[in-house]
Design an enzyme around this catalytic site. Structure first.
Site, PDB file in Angstrom:
ATOM      1  N   LEU A  96       6.979  17.291  11.230  1.00  0.00           N
ATOM      2  CA  LEU A  96       7.361  17.979   9.978  1.00  0.00           C
ATOM      3  C   LEU A  96       7.110  17.096   8.764  1.00  0.00           C
ATOM      4  CD1 LEU A  96      10.790  19.477  11.123  1.00  0.00           C
ATOM      5  CD2 LEU A  96       8.694  20.753  10.650  1.00  0.00           C
ATOM      6  N   GLY A  97       7.153  15.808   8.969  1.00  0.00           N
ATOM      7  CA  GLY A  97       6.941  14.890   7.847  1.00  0.00           C
ATOM      8  C   GLY A  97       7.286  13.482   8.270  1.00  0.00           C
ATOM      9  N   GLY A 100      10.360   6.890   4.832  1.00  0.00           N
ATOM     10  CA  GLY A 100      10.414   5.439   4.948  1.00  0.00           C
ATOM     11  C   GLY A 100      11.077   4.988   6.239  1.00  0.00           C
ATOM     12  N   VAL A 104       9.679  12.883  11.431  1.00  0.00           N
ATOM     13  CA  VAL A 104      10.591  14.006  11.670  1.00  0.00           C
ATOM     14  C   VAL A 104       9.804  15.074  12.438  1.00  0.00           C
ATOM     15  CG1 VAL A 104      12.141  15.695  10.612  1.00  0.00           C
ATOM     16  CG2 VAL A 104      11.733  13.507   9.460  1.00  0.00           C
ATOM     17  N   LYS A 125      14.846  13.472  13.731  1.00  0.00           N
ATOM     18  CA  LYS A 125      14.335  12.301  12.994  1.00  0.00           C
ATOM     19  C   LYS A 125      14.389  11.093  13.920  1.00  0.00           C
ATOM     20  CE  LYS A 125      15.066  11.767   8.459  1.00  0.00           C
ATOM     21  NZ  LYS A 125      15.666  11.359   7.157  1.00  0.00           N
ATOM     22  N   ASP A 220      20.346   8.780  -3.567  1.00  0.00           N
ATOM     23  CA  ASP A 220      18.916   8.997  -3.323  1.00  0.00           C
ATOM     24  C   ASP A 220      18.554  10.449  -3.625  1.00  0.00           C
ATOM     25  OD1 ASP A 220      16.475   7.897  -2.762  1.00  0.00           O
ATOM     26  OD2 ASP A 220      16.627   8.137  -0.586  1.00  0.00           O
TER      27      ASP A 220
HETATM   28  N1  LIG Z   1      16.056  19.283   8.630  1.00  0.00           N
HETATM   29  C1  LIG Z   1      14.767  19.393   8.320  1.00  0.00           C
HETATM   30  N2  LIG Z   1      14.126  20.578   8.440  1.00  0.00           N
HETATM   31  C2  LIG Z   1      12.814  20.704   8.115  1.00  0.00           C
HETATM   32  N3  LIG Z   1      12.050  19.701   7.635  1.00  0.00           N
HETATM   33  C3  LIG Z   1      12.635  18.493   7.500  1.00  0.00           C
HETATM   34  C4  LIG Z   1      14.009  18.268   7.817  1.00  0.00           C
HETATM   35  N4  LIG Z   1      14.303  16.974   7.547  1.00  0.00           N
HETATM   36  C5  LIG Z   1      13.166  16.418   7.081  1.00  0.00           C
HETATM   37  N5  LIG Z   1      12.157  17.316   7.049  1.00  0.00           N
HETATM   38  C6  LIG Z   1      10.763  17.092   6.605  1.00  0.00           C
HETATM   39  O1  LIG Z   1      10.395  15.759   6.896  1.00  0.00           O
HETATM   40  C7  LIG Z   1       9.991  15.087   5.691  1.00  0.00           C
HETATM   41  C8  LIG Z   1      10.365  13.627   5.791  1.00  0.00           C
HETATM   42  O2  LIG Z   1      11.754  13.484   5.622  1.00  0.00           O
HETATM   43  P1  LIG Z   1      12.429  12.077   5.433  1.00  0.00           P
HETATM   44  O3  LIG Z   1      13.806  12.336   4.972  1.00  0.00           O
HETATM   45  O4  LIG Z   1      12.259  11.279   6.670  1.00  0.00           O
HETATM   46  O5  LIG Z   1      11.567  11.334   4.335  1.00  0.00           O
HETATM   47  P2  LIG Z   1      11.392  11.553   2.764  1.00  0.00           P
HETATM   48  O6  LIG Z   1      12.621  12.187   2.213  1.00  0.00           O
HETATM   49  O7  LIG Z   1      10.081  12.256   2.527  1.00  0.00           O
HETATM   50  O8  LIG Z   1      11.238  10.092   2.242  1.00  0.00           O
HETATM   51  P3  LIG Z   1      12.341   8.963   2.071  1.00  0.00           P
HETATM   52  O9  LIG Z   1      12.186   8.098   3.246  1.00  0.00           O
HETATM   53  O10 LIG Z   1      11.958   8.317   0.827  1.00  0.00           O
HETATM   54  O11 LIG Z   1      13.696   9.636   2.026  1.00  0.00           O
HETATM   55  C9  LIG Z   1      10.693  15.852   4.557  1.00  0.00           C
HETATM   56  O12 LIG Z   1      10.044  15.713   3.339  1.00  0.00           O
HETATM   57  C10 LIG Z   1      10.636  17.285   5.091  1.00  0.00           C
HETATM   58  O13 LIG Z   1       9.387  17.857   4.769  1.00  0.00           O
HETATM   59 MG   LIG Z   2      14.407  12.191   2.880  1.00  0.00          MG
END
Ligand SMILES: Nc1ncnc2c1ncn2[C@@H]1O[C@H](COP(=O)(O)OP(=O)(O)OP(=O)(O)O)[C@@H](O)[C@H]1O
Ligand SMILES: [Mg+2]
Length: 421
Positions: A96-97, A100, A104, A125, A220
């Site tokens: 999904l993404g 840092g 996910v 995650k 954040d």
């Molecule tokens: N519960 C969820 N449902 C759907 N997609 C999610 C969920 N949690 C995270 N994601 C996806 O995964 C991506 C990465 O999330 P993550 O919180 O790990 O990093 P980030 O917010 O992009 O960066 P940072 O590490 O700076 O917080 C998000 O931008 C989102 O697109």
């Molecule tokens: Mg995030």
């Protein structure tokens, strides 16, 4: 896209001057960046205190026992093998993404996994544990989200702590992050009403945290941490940097400076003094992103336009000027009065003096008052922004140009100008 390709990233500074005792006890390992409130909802219950310092030093077996004892049936304690199975071995097809702290992945649970867990899609995650920092963020997330329940906070379903592995299991948010909708190539532009709805939802999540008996400073607040449900209800995620706020007469706590460039309040960056007003600053930055469709920090732009707060400041106080910085992707479909109110609010939230920043309940009130306004710029003759630009704007995503997010083509009588955003 990996985190490294982003121009703005989480940062840490003044790392060793830390005093994060409030939540984590004496835990000061130095490491760089990897690593309603609502009339309808009652006040946040007091925290059932966990000993962070104990937990942060314990073995995984001991942590599991302590967490299970604290959260009981509210949080599921998963095994890595179970999470592997539901994500097809953390397959990239289910990615999904990536942030840092790791990747996910989407997964599906069915009722065979745990009898009391209903079938549903989840987001898993997988924390990239490097030393204690990753563990610390994982623990903060479990402890905060395990205890906080609100319709504008993403729901933590469970966790996994097995040897060196640290994972988190959340409810799946079908529309992903606000960041993806605002800034990613090929993303459909979000209409004015939807942006407003998202701002109000996120504000309610933040107000809930700030309204606690012992306020929680989120630290954040940014578009990638605002996740969207199928109907664009906003939910805050990522409590790895959250902090229990000051009590009594203390107005701030001093912490390691952590956050994301472009969003962090200037006084927090320079002094490490953290208050709920630091979150209000970040909230103001997100309002500016919603208005302009530009990132808080964008190194690909000319120097004077890179920092969104600095660039927009001269435009926020006059409707005539404001038009020039409104997201062209609105195509004039935004309320003129509403945009003016929102810009004024963003300007107050990003005041250099923290005391000039409004509190969350007042912010929600202002945003909700904007919602019914229907004086669309295009209908009021206020779009395009100036006679000079009375040309047709066509917005499309260019192929094979990784650096440009969106290109606006302005058809002028003289020809076609292409402007990378
Ligand atoms: N519960 C969820 N449902 C759907 N997609 C999610 C969920 N949690 C995270 N994601 C996806 O995964 C991506 C990465 O999330 P993550 O919180 O790990 O990093 P980030 O917010 O992009 O960066 P940072 O590490 O700076 O917080 C998000 O931008 C989102 O697109
Ligand atoms: Mg995030």
């Amino acid at each position: 896209m990996t985190k490294d390709s982003k121009s703005w990233r989480p940062f840490t500074a003044n790392c060793c001057s830390a005093d994060d005792q409030t939540i984590f006890g004496n835990f000061s390992r130095c490491k760089t960046s990897k690593s309603d409130f609502s009339k309808n909802i009652g006040p946040l219950p007091s925290f059932r205190r966990l000993s962070f310092s104990d937990l942060s030093r314990s073995s995984s077996t001991r942590i599991n026992e302590d967490l299970a004892q604290t959260f009981g049936p509210d949080l599921f304690d998963f095994q890595v093998s179970e999470l592997r199975a539901i994500t097809q071995n953390f397959s990239t097809n289910y990615l999904l993404g990536e942030g840092g702290f790791g990747t996910v992945h989407k997964g599906y649970v069915d009722e065979n996994l745990r009898s009391s867990l209903k079938s549903q899609a989840v987001a898993v995650k997988l924390l990239n544990i490097e030393g204690l920092q990753g563990h610390r963020e994982w623990l903060a997330e479990v402890i905060f989200l395990g205890q906080l329940r609100h319709k504008n906070l993403v729901r933590l379903i469970g966790y996994c702590c097995e040897d060196e592995e640290r994972l988190l299991v959340y409810e799946f948010m079908p529309k992903g992050s606000l960041e993806n909708h605002l800034f990613k190539r090929l993303a459909m532009s979000l209409p004015w009403g939807t942006r407003l709805k998202i701002a109000i939802g996120a504000a309610k999540g933040l107000a809930f945290l700030h309204g606690a008996e012992k306020p929680v400073i989120y630290r954040d607040f940014k578009t990638s941490n605002i996740l969207l449900d199928s109907d664009f209800t906003a939910k805050l995620s990522d409590f790895g940097l959250a902090h229990m706020g000051p009590e009594g007469s203390n107005t701030h706590v001093t912490t390691r400076v952590m956050g994301t460039y472009g969003y962090a309040a200037p006084e927090y960056v320079s002094t490490g003094h953290l208050t709920t007003r630091s979150d209000i600053y970040s909230f103001g930055v997100v309002l500016l992103e919603l208005l302009t469709g530009r990132r808080a920090m964008d190194k690909t732009r000319p120097k004077n336009e890179q920092n969104l707060v600095d660039w927009t400041r001269p435009y926020l106080s006059s409707s005539r000027r404001l038009r020039c910085i409104m997201d062209p992707r609105f195509g004039g479909q935004y309320s003129v009065k509403g945009a003016k109110e929102m810009a004024h609010l963003a300007s107050l939230c990003t005041s250099l003096n923290p005391k000039d920043r409004p509190k969350m309940p007042a912010i929600i009130e202002t945003l909700e008052a904007i919602q019914p306004l229907r004086d669309m710029a295009v209908a009021c003759g206020q779009w395009p922004p100036s006679p000079k630009s009375s040309n047709k704007y066509v917005v499309y995503a260019p192929k094979g140009n990784k650096d440009s997010k969106i290109v606006v083509i302005k058809n002028s009588r003289m020809g076609v100008n292409i402007k990378s955003k």
